[in-house]
Motif scaffolding. Structure first.
Motif, short mmCIF file in Angstrom:
data_model
loop_
_atom_site.label_atom_id
_atom_site.label_comp_id
_atom_site.label_asym_id
_atom_site.label_seq_id
_atom_site.Cartn_x
_atom_site.Cartn_y
_atom_site.Cartn_z
N MET A 1 -11.25 16.32 7.17
CA MET A 1 -9.91 15.79 7.01
C MET A 1 -9.48 15.19 8.35
N THR A 2 -9.43 13.89 8.42
CA THR A 2 -9.03 13.21 9.65
C THR A 2 -7.92 12.23 9.34
N LEU A 3 -6.72 12.70 9.37
CA LEU A 3 -5.58 11.88 9.00
C LEU A 3 -4.82 11.31 10.19
N LEU A 4 -4.88 11.97 11.32
CA LEU A 4 -4.07 11.58 12.47
C LEU A 4 -4.89 10.80 13.50
N SER A 5 -4.36 9.68 13.92
CA SER A 5 -4.98 8.92 15.00
C SER A 5 -4.62 9.59 16.32
N PRO A 6 -5.32 9.24 17.40
CA PRO A 6 -4.96 9.79 18.71
C PRO A 6 -3.51 9.49 19.11
N ARG A 7 -3.00 8.32 18.77
CA ARG A 7 -1.62 7.98 19.11
C ARG A 7 -0.64 8.89 18.37
N HIS A 8 -0.84 9.07 17.08
CA HIS A 8 0.05 9.94 16.30
C HIS A 8 -0.04 11.38 16.78
N HIS A 9 -1.24 11.79 17.14
CA HIS A 9 -1.42 13.14 17.66
C HIS A 9 -0.62 13.31 18.95
N GLY A 10 -0.60 12.29 19.78
CA GLY A 10 0.18 12.34 21.01
C GLY A 10 1.66 12.52 20.75
N TYR A 11 2.18 11.82 19.75
CA TYR A 11 3.59 12.00 19.38
C TYR A 11 3.87 13.44 18.97
N ILE A 12 2.97 14.00 18.17
CA ILE A 12 3.14 15.38 17.72
C ILE A 12 3.05 16.34 18.90
N ASP A 13 2.16 16.05 19.85
CA ASP A 13 2.05 16.91 21.04
C ASP A 13 3.36 16.98 21.80
N LEU A 50 -2.62 15.06 30.81
CA LEU A 50 -3.93 14.83 31.42
C LEU A 50 -5.00 14.38 30.44
N SER A 51 -4.68 14.30 29.15
CA SER A 51 -5.68 13.97 28.13
C SER A 51 -5.88 12.47 27.99
N ASP A 52 -7.10 12.12 27.59
CA ASP A 52 -7.47 10.72 27.38
C ASP A 52 -7.13 10.30 25.96
N HIS A 53 -5.87 10.02 25.73
CA HIS A 53 -5.42 9.43 24.47
C HIS A 53 -4.33 8.43 24.82
N ARG A 59 -5.20 10.78 31.97
CA ARG A 59 -6.43 10.58 31.20
C ARG A 59 -7.68 11.14 31.87
N LYS A 60 -7.58 12.38 32.30
CA LYS A 60 -8.70 13.06 32.96
C LYS A 60 -9.46 13.97 32.01
N ILE A 61 -8.82 14.46 30.95
CA ILE A 61 -9.45 15.39 30.01
C ILE A 61 -9.88 14.59 28.78
N PRO A 120 -16.49 2.40 25.65
CA PRO A 120 -17.04 3.10 26.81
C PRO A 120 -15.98 3.47 27.85
N ALA A 121 -14.86 2.77 27.85
CA ALA A 121 -13.81 3.03 28.85
C ALA A 121 -12.65 3.79 28.21
N PRO A 122 -11.84 4.47 29.02
CA PRO A 122 -10.67 5.17 28.46
C PRO A 122 -9.68 4.20 27.84
N TYR A 123 -8.79 4.74 27.02
CA TYR A 123 -7.75 3.91 26.43
C TYR A 123 -6.92 3.28 27.52
N ASP A 124 -6.47 2.06 27.29
CA ASP A 124 -5.47 1.49 28.19
C ASP A 124 -4.11 1.66 27.54
N ARG A 125 -3.08 1.19 28.17
CA ARG A 125 -1.73 1.39 27.67
C ARG A 125 -1.48 0.76 26.31
N TYR A 126 -2.32 -0.18 25.91
CA TYR A 126 -2.09 -0.89 24.64
C TYR A 126 -3.04 -0.43 23.56
N ASP A 127 -3.65 0.75 23.74
CA ASP A 127 -4.50 1.38 22.73
C ASP A 127 -5.73 0.54 22.43
N ARG A 128 -6.26 -0.16 23.44
CA ARG A 128 -7.45 -1.01 23.23
C ARG A 128 -8.68 -0.28 23.73
#
Length: 128
Positions: A1-13, A50-53, A59-61, A120-128
């Motif tokens: 069950m994978t319903l939440l994107s990393p961005r939505h998860h961040g809002y919930i956090d 500190l998380s990479d989302h 964005r260290k974790i 290969p690279a961490p997320y940037d501010r625009y979720d790319r």
């Protein structure tokens, strides 16, 4: 069950951090559950920042490690009333049990590997 994107998860956090910080005042917890709430809110805020989302600041974790830490936090919330001896306080016990179950549901519903294989690279501010 994978319903939440990393961005939505961040809002919930961030909402969970606010809820943990405000619950002792709103529900009038005793000293011990109040301390546990504040320490948990602070720990969750640090891990989230500190998380990479997409909503992480440093964005260290890696996001998958964030998920493992959050799983342990959910289990810790569930066990807190009995570990710290405030299981006789009904509002605090109910809050921690419901909060722990809610956090575990969020962990199960999140795509922690979203974008990891394709980027290969961490997320940037625009979720790319």
């Amino acid at each position: 069950m994978t319903l939440l994107s990393p961005r939505h998860h961040g809002y919930i956090d961030y909402a969970a951090v606010a809820l943990l910080a405000l619950a002792p005042l709103a529900l009038r917890f005793g000293a011990v559950p109040t301390s546990v709430c504040y320490v948990t809110a602070l720990a969750h805020l640090v891990v989230t920042l500190l998380s990479d989302h997409p909503l992480g600041a440093a964005r260290k974790i890696p996001f998958a490690v964030h998920g493992a830490l959050e799983f342990s936090l959910g289990v810790g919330l569930l066990a807190s009333p009995w570990l710290f001896g405030f299981s006789d306080e009904v509002p605090a016990r109910a809050f921690f049990v419901v909060g722990g179950i809610g956090l575990l549901i969020v962990v199960l519903a999140t795509r922690y590997t979203a974008g990891v294989i394709s980027r290969p690279a961490p997320y940037d501010r625009y979720d790319r």
